[in-house]
Enzyme design. Sequence first.
Site, PDB file in Angstrom:
ATOM      1  N   LYS A 194      89.433  49.578  61.800  1.00 33.85           N
ATOM      2  CA  LYS A 194      88.586  50.191  62.838  1.00 33.85           C
ATOM      3  C   LYS A 194      87.568  49.175  63.352  1.00 33.85           C
ATOM      4  O   LYS A 194      87.384  49.018  64.559  1.00 33.85           O
ATOM      5  CB  LYS A 194      87.857  51.411  62.252  1.00 33.85           C
ATOM      6  CG  LYS A 194      86.662  51.863  63.092  1.00 33.85           C
ATOM      7  CD  LYS A 194      85.940  53.044  62.496  1.00 33.85           C
ATOM      8  CE  LYS A 194      84.876  52.754  61.475  1.00 33.85           C
ATOM      9  NZ  LYS A 194      83.581  52.287  61.984  1.00 33.85           N
ATOM     10  N   ASN A 195      86.907  48.497  62.417  1.00 37.22           N
ATOM     11  CA  ASN A 195      85.796  47.641  62.839  1.00 37.22           C
ATOM     12  C   ASN A 195      86.249  46.326  63.476  1.00 37.22           C
ATOM     13  O   ASN A 195      85.418  45.574  63.997  1.00 37.22           O
ATOM     14  CB  ASN A 195      84.844  47.396  61.660  1.00 37.22           C
ATOM     15  CG  ASN A 195      84.089  48.668  61.301  1.00 37.22           C
ATOM     16  OD1 ASN A 195      84.102  49.638  62.061  1.00 37.22           O
ATOM     17  ND2 ASN A 195      83.455  48.682  60.140  1.00 37.22           N
TER      18      ASN A 195
ATOM     19  N   ARG B  78      77.941  54.350  67.372  1.00 39.73           N
ATOM     20  CA  ARG B  78      77.042  53.231  67.622  1.00 39.73           C
ATOM     21  C   ARG B  78      77.774  52.020  68.195  1.00 39.73           C
ATOM     22  O   ARG B  78      77.213  51.230  68.962  1.00 39.73           O
ATOM     23  CB  ARG B  78      76.358  52.862  66.302  1.00 39.73           C
ATOM     24  CG  ARG B  78      75.429  51.698  66.417  1.00 39.73           C
ATOM     25  CD  ARG B  78      74.854  51.349  65.063  1.00 39.73           C
ATOM     26  NE  ARG B  78      74.391  49.974  65.031  1.00 39.73           N
ATOM     27  CZ  ARG B  78      73.188  49.600  65.362  1.00 39.73           C
ATOM     28  NH1 ARG B  78      72.295  50.473  65.753  1.00 39.73           N
ATOM     29  NH2 ARG B  78      72.856  48.333  65.312  1.00 39.73           N
TER      30      ARG B  78
ATOM     31  N   CYS C  86      76.659  56.721  62.487  1.00 38.46           N
ATOM     32  CA  CYS C  86      76.332  57.189  61.145  1.00 38.46           C
ATOM     33  C   CYS C  86      74.818  57.226  60.957  1.00 38.46           C
ATOM     34  O   CYS C  86      74.119  56.319  61.403  1.00 38.46           O
ATOM     35  CB  CYS C  86      76.933  56.240  60.104  1.00 38.46           C
ATOM     36  SG  CYS C  86      78.720  56.211  60.132  1.00 38.46           S
TER      37      CYS C  86
ATOM     38  N   ARG D 159      68.699  51.721  62.116  1.00 31.59           N
ATOM     39  CA  ARG D 159      69.698  50.914  62.814  1.00 31.59           C
ATOM     40  C   ARG D 159      69.221  50.394  64.182  1.00 31.59           C
ATOM     41  O   ARG D 159      69.695  50.804  65.238  1.00 31.59           O
ATOM     42  CB  ARG D 159      71.027  51.672  62.939  1.00 31.59           C
ATOM     43  CG  ARG D 159      71.552  52.070  61.581  1.00 31.59           C
ATOM     44  CD  ARG D 159      72.945  52.591  61.648  1.00 31.59           C
ATOM     45  NE  ARG D 159      73.948  51.546  61.733  1.00 31.59           N
ATOM     46  CZ  ARG D 159      75.251  51.793  61.880  1.00 31.59           C
ATOM     47  NH1 ARG D 159      75.685  53.018  61.973  1.00 31.59           N
ATOM     48  NH2 ARG D 159      76.096  50.791  61.948  1.00 31.59           N
TER      49      ARG D 159
ATOM     50  N   ASP E 195      79.758  49.511  53.013  1.00 31.07           N
ATOM     51  CA  ASP E 195      80.652  50.616  53.368  1.00 31.07           C
ATOM     52  C   ASP E 195      81.452  51.131  52.168  1.00 31.07           C
ATOM     53  O   ASP E 195      82.016  52.222  52.231  1.00 31.07           O
ATOM     54  CB  ASP E 195      81.624  50.183  54.479  1.00 31.07           C
ATOM     55  CG  ASP E 195      80.896  49.900  55.778  1.00 31.07           C
ATOM     56  OD1 ASP E 195      79.930  50.612  56.072  1.00 31.07           O
ATOM     57  OD2 ASP E 195      81.289  48.974  56.491  1.00 31.07           O
TER      58      ASP E 195
ATOM     59  N   ARG F 228      86.522  59.712  61.809  1.00 34.37           N
ATOM     60  CA  ARG F 228      86.045  58.583  62.622  1.00 34.37           C
ATOM     61  C   ARG F 228      86.563  57.258  62.059  1.00 34.37           C
ATOM     62  O   ARG F 228      86.686  56.281  62.793  1.00 34.37           O
ATOM     63  CB  ARG F 228      84.511  58.540  62.644  1.00 34.37           C
ATOM     64  CG  ARG F 228      83.886  59.655  63.472  1.00 34.37           C
ATOM     65  CD  ARG F 228      82.373  59.543  63.426  1.00 34.37           C
ATOM     66  NE  ARG F 228      81.957  58.199  63.796  1.00 34.37           N
ATOM     67  CZ  ARG F 228      80.858  57.598  63.373  1.00 34.37           C
ATOM     68  NH1 ARG F 228      80.024  58.225  62.582  1.00 34.37           N
ATOM     69  NH2 ARG F 228      80.572  56.378  63.749  1.00 34.37           N
TER      70      ARG F 228
HETATM   71  N1  EPU Z   1      69.957  45.078  62.387  1.00 37.67           N
HETATM   72  C1  EPU Z   1      68.755  44.932  63.009  1.00 37.67           C
HETATM   73  N2  EPU Z   1      68.740  44.767  64.357  1.00 37.67           N
HETATM   74  C2  EPU Z   1      69.890  44.762  65.100  1.00 37.67           C
HETATM   75  C3  EPU Z   1      71.124  44.908  64.456  1.00 37.67           C
HETATM   76  C4  EPU Z   1      71.135  45.066  63.092  1.00 37.67           C
HETATM   77  O1  EPU Z   1      67.705  44.935  62.359  1.00 37.67           O
HETATM   78  O2  EPU Z   1      69.798  44.608  66.322  1.00 37.67           O
HETATM   79  C5  EPU Z   1      70.001  45.240  60.918  1.00 37.67           C
HETATM   80  C6  EPU Z   1      70.514  46.622  60.494  1.00 37.67           C
HETATM   81  O3  EPU Z   1      69.499  47.578  60.508  1.00 37.67           O
HETATM   82  C7  EPU Z   1      71.055  46.338  59.122  1.00 37.67           C
HETATM   83  C8  EPU Z   1      71.595  44.912  59.260  1.00 37.67           C
HETATM   84  O4  EPU Z   1      70.972  44.348  60.403  1.00 37.67           O
HETATM   85  O5  EPU Z   1      70.021  46.339  58.176  1.00 37.67           O
HETATM   86  C9  EPU Z   1      73.076  44.801  59.417  1.00 37.67           C
HETATM   87  O6  EPU Z   1      73.553  45.708  60.374  1.00 37.67           O
HETATM   88  P1  EPU Z   1      74.768  45.342  61.301  1.00 37.67           P
HETATM   89  O7  EPU Z   1      74.261  45.052  62.665  1.00 37.67           O
HETATM   90  O8  EPU Z   1      75.610  44.309  60.655  1.00 37.67           O
HETATM   91  O9  EPU Z   1      75.569  46.706  61.357  1.00 37.67           O
HETATM   92  P2  EPU Z   1      76.481  47.128  62.533  1.00 37.67           P
HETATM   93  O10 EPU Z   1      77.035  45.951  63.208  1.00 37.67           O
HETATM   94  O11 EPU Z   1      75.800  48.153  63.361  1.00 37.67           O
HETATM   95  C10 EPU Z   1      78.770  47.154  61.258  1.00 37.67           C
HETATM   96  C11 EPU Z   1      79.835  48.160  60.961  1.00 37.67           C
HETATM   97  C12 EPU Z   1      79.306  49.170  59.964  1.00 37.67           C
HETATM   98  C13 EPU Z   1      78.903  48.416  58.696  1.00 37.67           C
HETATM   99  C14 EPU Z   1      77.884  47.325  59.030  1.00 37.67           C
HETATM  100  C15 EPU Z   1      77.538  46.443  57.839  1.00 37.67           C
HETATM  101  C16 EPU Z   1      81.120  48.244  62.986  1.00 37.67           C
HETATM  102  C17 EPU Z   1      81.537  49.022  64.182  1.00 37.67           C
HETATM  103  N3  EPU Z   1      80.229  48.817  62.193  1.00 37.67           N
HETATM  104  O12 EPU Z   1      77.656  47.893  61.779  1.00 37.67           O
HETATM  105  O13 EPU Z   1      80.381  50.042  59.682  1.00 37.67           O
HETATM  106  O14 EPU Z   1      78.331  49.318  57.778  1.00 37.67           O
HETATM  107  O15 EPU Z   1      78.406  46.466  60.064  1.00 37.67           O
HETATM  108  O16 EPU Z   1      78.664  45.807  57.355  1.00 37.67           O
HETATM  109  O17 EPU Z   1      81.620  47.143  62.769  1.00 37.67           O
HETATM  110  C18 EPU Z   1      81.422  52.039  59.036  1.00 37.67           C
HETATM  111  O18 EPU Z   1      82.502  51.521  59.367  1.00 37.67           O
HETATM  112  O19 EPU Z   1      81.358  53.119  58.386  1.00 37.67           O
HETATM  113  C19 EPU Z   1      80.178  51.364  59.407  1.00 37.67           C
HETATM  114  C20 EPU Z   1      78.996  51.989  59.415  1.00 37.67           C
END
Ligand code: EPU
Length: 423
Positions: free
Chosen positions: A25-26, A98, A122, A127, A311, A404
């Site tokens: 998915k990701n 998101r 989620c 976030r 995750d 999802r």
């Molecule tokens: N963060 C910030 N500012 C930002 C972006 C992120 O402070 O602008 C912080 C977040 O709050 C967190 C950290 O950086 O503490 C890492 O977050 P990240 O941005 O890596 O998360 P994401 O990209 O929104 C993806 C996956 C998530 C997975 C996380 C961590 C996708 C679509 N989503 O989210 O997947 O948990 O990386 O590996 O790739 C899931 O599949 O269930 C899921 C939630």
Amino acid sequence: MASAEVLFVQGGRKLEGEAVVQGSKNAALPMLAAALLATEGKTVLHRVPPVKDVLVAMEVLRRLGAKIDYDLREEIAIIDTRDVTETRLPEELTSRFRASLLFLGPLLARFRRAWISEVGGCTIGSRPTDYHYRGFARLGAKVEGVAGGGIDVVAEELTGSFMYCDLPSHTGVENLVMASCLARGESIIENAASDPEIVDFVALLQKMGAKIEGAGTRKVCITGVEGLVGAEHTVMHDRLDAGLLMMASAITGGDIILKGVVREHLYVFEAKLQQMGVATIEEGEWLRVRGPSELSPINVVTTFYPGFPTDLQPGMMALACAAKGDSYIRETVFEDRLGHVKNLRAFGAHILPEKDRLVLVRGPAQLKGAKVKAMDIRAGAACVLAGLAAEGRTGIHNLYQLDRGHAHIEHRLRALGADLERL
Ligand code: EPU
């Protein structure tokens, strides 16, 4: 979004047999967004998992004007974005997940403008989105809240720049890569996330003609090109879906074989399972996963790739509940990803809150079937695992969350001998 469907699980069956891990998915989500960058040719993606977030992402593309032919059986998506002109993202769809943020980067790169309202997803912490918007601004875009609501991202031109993430952000890097790949000159993203999905997504962009180096490391360099064309790519296997199936065997004392586990993506997780007494044996292109008669306790600290994935933390906590002894689990990536503690307690688990996102799981608990509500994808997975191990019947509500991220999970677990029913 709520779902009226309920997944009923009758626990206590040892899993046996074979299952195939779905496409990631990701990795598929940023690839669907990247298809927007092609002004010539079509993008053809194989092994696109039919999970809800992916289906909604396809709907977003359609609403922007893309033509998509998705063969659900073959899991092939053919995407034609040549006629896209719309740059406002549909609010009722972006509010569901998101990852819809990922459409901003390519819209900005191709049309120099994009608008987005709220993003959903989620509920695992605040976030923030600052890395995405700060990066766009460094490339020359104006990012402004609009009086009527939402955020406008507009640029006259985009110029390669130095960008960074305070924490290695997964989608942050993907978005900034897409925003940079048509910019003038060179861009650098420091403290980038190095997850395998990013490497796979960059492989697609490279086939489309993008110049990107360093994917999979903490520094990614992009040299802007004039334009990109559609390309063909097979999405990597989903390491989180693999993790769920491996844990399902572990918690039921099962003996299953899985196709599509890329072990190098799961080293730390697999090592933790082994410490709990789970045997993992490579048999050609299959991985055999055999659970012990009793799991041993474990300590887990989630962190950025290649560390233990956040995750898989909720599922691991379900395993810890059944393990004999004290396990410590600390979440460091998200500030509020312990919602499943409440779910697991409903099964009779003994989980004591420590502090700073640390919990002590006191096992073994004799888990008993419960009525639970999945609050996010991975909390839903933890409920499935607890339900498989529990005595009696479990009902998992708010199934949309599980759907999802995991496709046909009840079919695949049923083929392994589990007793599940969706009503
Ligand atoms: N963060 C910030 N500012 C930002 C972006 C992120 O402070 O602008 C912080 C977040 O709050 C967190 C950290 O950086 O503490 C890492 O977050 P990240 O941005 O890596 O998360 P994401 O990209 O929104 C993806 C996956 C998530 C997975 C996380 C961590 C996708 C679509 N989503 O989210 O997947 O948990 O990386 O590996 O790739 C899931 O599949 O269930 C899921 C939630």
